[in-house]
Scaffold this motif. Structure first.
Motif, PDB file in Angstrom:
ATOM      1  N   SER A 225      34.609  30.844  38.051  1.00  0.00           N
ATOM      2  CA  SER A 225      33.950  31.995  38.664  1.00  0.00           C
ATOM      3  C   SER A 225      34.518  33.301  38.121  1.00  0.00           C
ATOM      4  CB  SER A 225      34.103  31.957  40.185  1.00  0.00           C
ATOM      5  OG  SER A 225      35.460  32.057  40.558  1.00  0.00           O
ATOM      6  N   ALA A 226      33.738  34.363  38.223  1.00  0.00           N
ATOM      7  CA  ALA A 226      34.215  35.677  37.818  1.00  0.00           C
ATOM      8  C   ALA A 226      35.253  36.183  38.817  1.00  0.00           C
ATOM      9  CB  ALA A 226      33.053  36.658  37.745  1.00  0.00           C
ATOM     10  N   PRO A 227      36.336  36.800  38.343  1.00  0.00           N
ATOM     11  CA  PRO A 227      37.252  37.459  39.268  1.00  0.00           C
ATOM     12  C   PRO A 227      36.587  38.687  39.905  1.00  0.00           C
ATOM     13  CG  PRO A 227      38.265  37.087  37.109  1.00  0.00           C
ATOM     14  CD  PRO A 227      36.792  36.881  36.952  1.00  0.00           C
ATOM     15  N   LEU A 228      37.191  39.193  40.962  1.00  0.00           N
ATOM     16  CA  LEU A 228      36.774  40.456  41.575  1.00  0.00           C
ATOM     17  C   LEU A 228      37.952  41.422  41.506  1.00  0.00           C
ATOM     18  CD1 LEU A 228      34.318  41.704  43.254  1.00  0.00           C
ATOM     19  CD2 LEU A 228      35.834  41.385  45.223  1.00  0.00           C
ATOM     20  N   VAL A 229      37.716  42.619  40.985  1.00  0.00           N
ATOM     21  CA  VAL A 229      38.763  43.619  40.856  1.00  0.00           C
ATOM     22  C   VAL A 229      38.679  44.594  42.020  1.00  0.00           C
ATOM     23  CG1 VAL A 229      39.586  45.556  39.465  1.00  0.00           C
ATOM     24  CG2 VAL A 229      38.937  43.413  38.360  1.00  0.00           C
ATOM     25  N   PHE A 230      39.817  44.820  42.678  1.00  0.00           N
ATOM     26  CA  PHE A 230      39.859  45.743  43.820  1.00  0.00           C
ATOM     27  C   PHE A 230      41.299  46.161  44.072  1.00  0.00           C
ATOM     28  CE2 PHE A 230      40.551  46.082  48.522  1.00  0.00           C
ATOM     29  CZ  PHE A 230      39.909  47.301  48.698  1.00  0.00           C
ATOM     30  N   ASP A 231      41.503  47.471  44.272  1.00  0.00           N
ATOM     31  CA  ASP A 231      42.785  47.988  44.737  1.00  0.00           C
ATOM     32  C   ASP A 231      43.949  47.518  43.863  1.00  0.00           C
ATOM     33  OD1 ASP A 231      44.427  49.452  46.510  1.00  0.00           O
ATOM     34  OD2 ASP A 231      44.876  47.654  47.682  1.00  0.00           O
ATOM     35  N   GLY A 232      43.758  47.575  42.547  1.00  0.00           N
ATOM     36  CA  GLY A 232      44.823  47.218  41.632  1.00  0.00           C
ATOM     37  C   GLY A 232      45.060  45.734  41.475  1.00  0.00           C
TER      38      GLY A 232
ATOM     39  N   ALA B  99      31.488  25.429  31.696  1.00  0.00           N
ATOM     40  CA  ALA B  99      30.774  26.631  32.136  1.00  0.00           C
ATOM     41  C   ALA B  99      31.712  27.714  32.653  1.00  0.00           C
ATOM     42  CB  ALA B  99      29.766  26.279  33.216  1.00  0.00           C
ATOM     43  N   ASN B 100      31.312  28.965  32.440  1.00  0.00           N
ATOM     44  CA  ASN B 100      32.007  30.124  32.999  1.00  0.00           C
ATOM     45  C   ASN B 100      30.962  31.095  33.521  1.00  0.00           C
ATOM     46  OD1 ASN B 100      33.318  32.960  32.871  1.00  0.00           O
ATOM     47  ND2 ASN B 100      35.041  31.543  32.774  1.00  0.00           N
ATOM     48  N   ARG B 101      31.206  31.701  34.678  1.00  0.00           N
ATOM     49  CA  ARG B 101      30.180  32.502  35.354  1.00  0.00           C
ATOM     50  C   ARG B 101      30.369  33.998  35.232  1.00  0.00           C
ATOM     51  NH1 ARG B 101      29.686  28.012  40.214  1.00  0.00           N
ATOM     52  NH2 ARG B 101      28.637  26.518  38.846  1.00  0.00           N
ATOM     53  N   GLY B 102      31.337  34.450  34.405  1.00  0.00           N
ATOM     54  CA  GLY B 102      31.430  35.874  34.157  1.00  0.00           C
ATOM     55  C   GLY B 102      32.832  36.415  34.204  1.00  0.00           C
ATOM     56  N   ALA B 103      32.966  37.648  33.761  1.00  0.00           N
ATOM     57  CA  ALA B 103      34.251  38.342  33.700  1.00  0.00           C
ATOM     58  C   ALA B 103      34.293  39.447  34.753  1.00  0.00           C
ATOM     59  CB  ALA B 103      34.450  38.925  32.302  1.00  0.00           C
ATOM     60  N   ALA B 104      35.409  40.188  34.754  1.00  0.00           N
ATOM     61  CA  ALA B 104      35.570  41.356  35.616  1.00  0.00           C
ATOM     62  C   ALA B 104      36.138  42.493  34.784  1.00  0.00           C
ATOM     63  CB  ALA B 104      36.501  41.047  36.788  1.00  0.00           C
ATOM     64  N   LEU B 105      35.790  43.730  35.161  1.00  0.00           N
ATOM     65  CA  LEU B 105      36.263  44.933  34.481  1.00  0.00           C
ATOM     66  C   LEU B 105      37.131  45.756  35.418  1.00  0.00           C
ATOM     67  CD1 LEU B 105      33.002  46.253  32.751  1.00  0.00           C
ATOM     68  CD2 LEU B 105      34.982  45.218  31.615  1.00  0.00           C
ATOM     69  N   GLY B 106      38.166  46.385  34.846  1.00  0.00           N
ATOM     70  CA  GLY B 106      38.960  47.314  35.632  1.00  0.00           C
ATOM     71  C   GLY B 106      40.219  47.733  34.923  1.00  0.00           C
ATOM     72  N   TYR B 107      40.549  49.033  35.028  1.00  0.00           N
ATOM     73  CA  TYR B 107      41.823  49.569  34.556  1.00  0.00           C
ATOM     74  C   TYR B 107      42.034  49.336  33.057  1.00  0.00           C
ATOM     75  CZ  TYR B 107      42.047  48.387  39.518  1.00  0.00           C
ATOM     76  OH  TYR B 107      41.729  48.191  40.841  1.00  0.00           O
TER      77      TYR B 107
ATOM     78  N   ASP C 224      39.152  52.319  40.325  1.00  0.00           N
ATOM     79  CA  ASP C 224      38.746  51.994  41.687  1.00  0.00           C
ATOM     80  C   ASP C 224      37.602  52.879  42.163  1.00  0.00           C
ATOM     81  OD1 ASP C 224      40.505  49.841  42.279  1.00  0.00           O
ATOM     82  OD2 ASP C 224      42.153  51.259  42.534  1.00  0.00           O
ATOM     83  N   ALA C 225      37.677  54.170  41.858  1.00  0.00           N
ATOM     84  CA  ALA C 225      36.625  55.093  42.311  1.00  0.00           C
ATOM     85  C   ALA C 225      35.276  54.700  41.727  1.00  0.00           C
ATOM     86  CB  ALA C 225      36.988  56.525  41.922  1.00  0.00           C
ATOM     87  N   ARG C 226      35.285  54.312  40.473  1.00  0.00           N
ATOM     88  CA  ARG C 226      34.019  53.949  39.830  1.00  0.00           C
ATOM     89  C   ARG C 226      33.478  52.624  40.375  1.00  0.00           C
ATOM     90  NH1 ARG C 226      32.989  53.801  33.281  1.00  0.00           N
ATOM     91  NH2 ARG C 226      30.729  53.490  33.412  1.00  0.00           N
ATOM     92  N   LEU C 227      34.344  51.660  40.631  1.00  0.00           N
ATOM     93  CA  LEU C 227      33.903  50.396  41.198  1.00  0.00           C
ATOM     94  C   LEU C 227      33.376  50.574  42.620  1.00  0.00           C
ATOM     95  CD1 LEU C 227      36.763  48.081  39.897  1.00  0.00           C
ATOM     96  CD2 LEU C 227      34.388  48.128  39.099  1.00  0.00           C
ATOM     97  N   LEU C 228      34.031  51.424  43.397  1.00  0.00           N
ATOM     98  CA  LEU C 228      33.559  51.684  44.756  1.00  0.00           C
ATOM     99  C   LEU C 228      32.192  52.347  44.765  1.00  0.00           C
ATOM    100  CD1 LEU C 228      36.927  52.885  46.310  1.00  0.00           C
ATOM    101  CD2 LEU C 228      35.639  50.862  47.027  1.00  0.00           C
ATOM    102  N   ALA C 229      31.879  53.094  43.715  1.00  0.00           N
ATOM    103  CA  ALA C 229      30.595  53.797  43.626  1.00  0.00           C
ATOM    104  C   ALA C 229      29.560  53.014  42.827  1.00  0.00           C
ATOM    105  CB  ALA C 229      30.814  55.167  42.986  1.00  0.00           C
TER     106      ALA C 229
END
Length: 594
Positions: free
Chosen positions: A195-202, A123-131, A22-27
């Motif tokens: 669509s790509a997911p969005l990762v936030f707050d777990g 079609a797919n528009r992207g992935a998400a990274l986290g944890y 989370d800290a890295r995504l926020l920054a």
């Protein structure tokens, strides 16, 4: 050699990288080297602070590597880059990790679709990274979490049942002999996710698509754009939704449905910004008692990853057109909250505000391009704003907290017969179903106060049709939207956010612009065209400074990143079936010569 050792040998950065937490995504906005989120930062501004590639040297830009996915199909991915590794999605929801400096593949995930039939193409528009995970939403409406180091699935959860009980429009019921409706079906109302997911707050947050798609008929000419979109009065599909899923387990945390029992609204005769809608409100109100349950199949797809204001805890995204597409008589009312920009509480999914751009949408005016967050100054006061490039040809700017419209831009694409209902003879409307800006992401230079858009002129003819009752079959009412086959073009546009939305410049391109833009601190704007050209423009004037032909349509959003002391610009080149652009399967990274 052990798997971990192989990964370390192939890419030391992948084996030793810092976690994307989370800290890295926020920054992320302050991380010039990486591209960690679908829009680079939570504000989805898609602006790179990298400046070593600039107006003085962009003519020297050359391909540094080309990666072939192995799939020649509609290619819309926006890659992510973290610690020297690029993560990208291919058509049909496959995922790859590659060395971002060399283009060498590190791992590959091959998705096994459970859908018998895709609603909306591959079609797919992207992935998400986290944890420690890579998240992908799939063509068969699933959310899959992969191990970031190996690509192995960790969990796989259904978002909805693709090809389930939802009823779809029937091609066989339509007039087989009518010239505009001869093409084969390439899409229909259903459910998927691209669509790509969005990762936030777990959590991983993502929406479904296809629920108001209508019947898509291919042109009978190979390589030509879509022949027609058809809407049939009746009950098709289901409500669209966006939902948050626990990143560790995949369990649903909250869900927001696009349509609800109160969706009839106030039967607005004008848009919220004062444009007449030419509705027969009396007839709609008279029909309303017979269509109280229309919201249960009301549509409203989510075509992009949301933007996020972490300070206020607000999530911003657009919702697509209602179902059935174009056929409004079986869904009286405003059809809230379709064709709207929406703000939710990011932790609970509670509705904070919604702004409907097109009440009772008959024209396919989805709010499809991702919104962006930035500040504007009005009457000496700085306001936290959210902007959205609409299919209507205006850029809308709202107060982020209240949804109040602060201003809309001058039109950036031609407008004619807007909000006129379809007729039996046919009426040409611009923007057509393709829009002024389609799903293409915008780029925002906050310091300069400029929004850069990939727009187009692509009118369409709208017709109302009736098949009389015969042979024991009831009367069928349907509506066709037939995009123009000539006279289309693109409009790369710079909008001045400091002056209330005046156009700073426009550059006309031969092909309609589908795919999005990237602006950089080097004073450049990058965008691609369906003929394969990937080009760089002067951000101050719109002058084209450089171009490279990729051999297949460049209809995806570019990104920029840095490895060591070298800067790169990368983009997918794989075209699009629906627009008639040559398909391929390459990702190309460009840089200055060594």
């Amino acid at each position: 050699m052990a798997a971990a050792a192989v990964l370390a040998w192939l890419s030391p950065d992948l084996a030793t990288a810092d976690p994307v937490d989370d800290a890295r995504l926020l920054a992320a906005d302050g991380d010039a080297a990486d591209w960690l989120l679908p829009g680079r930062d939570y504000g989805a501004r898609r602006f790179s602070p990298l400046d070593s590639i600039d107006t003085s040297n962009v003519k020297r830009l050359v391909p540094k590597w080309i990666y072939q996915t192995g799939y020649a199909a509609t290619f819309q991915t926006s890659p992510l880059v973290a610690d020297g590794v690029m993560y990208l999605t291919a058509p049909f929801s496959h995922v790859m990790a590659i060395d971002a400096a060399t283009g060498r593949e590190i791992w590959r995930y091959e998705h096994k679709s459970t859908a018998k039939k895709l609603c909306c193409g591959p079609a797919n528009r992207g992935a998400a990274l986290g944890y420690g995970k890579v998240f992908v939403a799939t063509v068969d409406a699933r959310l899959v979490a992969l191990d970031q180091k190996t690509g192995s699935p960790i969990w796989d959860r259904p978002l909805a049942t693709a090809g389930g009980d939802e009823r779809s429009e029937d091609r066989g019921a339509l007039g087989q002999g009518e010239g505009a409706l001869k093409g084969e079906v390439s899409g229909a109302t259903g459910v998927g996710a691209n669509s790509a997911p969005l990762v936030f707050d777990g959590k991983a947050i993502v929406g479904v698509t296809g629920v108001g798609y209508g019947l898509h008929l291919d042109s009978p000419r190979p390589g030509a754009p879509l022949g027609a979109v058809v809407g049939v009065a009746g009950r098709f599909g289901r409500p669209g939704f966006i939902a948050a899923y626990d990143a560790a387990s995949g369990q649903e945390v909250w869900r927001f449905d696009a349509t609800r029992p109160d969706w009839e609204g106030e039967f607005a005769e004008r848009t919220a910004y004062g444009v007449p809608l030419h509705r027969d409100v009396a007839a709609e109100k008279a029909a309303a008692p017979d269509h109280k349950d229309a919201w249960k199949t009301g549509g409203g797809s989510i075509w992009h990853a949301p933007a996020l204001d972490p300070e206020r805890g607000l999530l911003f995204f657009g919702i697509g057109n209602p179902s059935p597409q174009a056929a409004g008589e079986s869904r009286p009312g405003d059809n809230l909250h379709t064709s709207s920009l929406v703000a939710l509480d990011a932790r609970t999914g509670r509705l904070v505000w919604a702004y409907q751009q097109t009440p009772h949408d008959l024209w396919g005016y989805d709010v499809a391009s991702p919104p962006s967050l930035f500040d504007v100054e009005i009457d000496g006061k700085k306001i936290a704003a959210v902007g959205q490039a609409s299919k209507l040809g205006w850029y809308f700017v709202h107060d982020r907290e209240t949804g109040k419209l602060l201003f809309k831009s001058e039109p950036y694409s031609p407008q004619s017969n807007m909000f006129r209902p379809p007729t039996s003879e046919g009426i040409e409307i611009a923007p057509g179903v393709a829009g002024g800006v389609n799903w293409s992401p915008a780029s925002i230079d906050q310091s300069a106060g400029v929004a850069y858009l990939a727009a187009m002129h692509w009118p369409a003819t709208y017709r109302a049709r009736t098949l009389p009752a015969a042979d024991g079959k009831p009367e069928v009412r349907y509506f066709s939207i037939e995009p123009a086959t000539s006279g289309m073009y693109g409009l790369l546009t710079a909008i001045d956010l400091k002056s209330g939305g005046t156009l700073k410049w426009q550059t006309r391109t031969p092909e309609p612009l589908i795919g999005g833009v990237l602006a950089t601190a080097g004073g450049l704007v990058f965008s691609g065209e369906g003929d394969g050209d990937f080009s760089a423009f002067d951000a101050k004037t719109g002058e084209k400074l450089w171009a490279f032909n990729a051999g297949a349509g460049v209809n995806a959003p570019p990104i920029a990143y840095r490895i060591g002391d070298k800067d790169y610009v990368a983009v997918a080149a794989g075209g699009s079936q629906i627009w008639g652009f040559r398909q391929g399967g390459a990702v190309i990274a460009f840089g200055l010569p060594d």
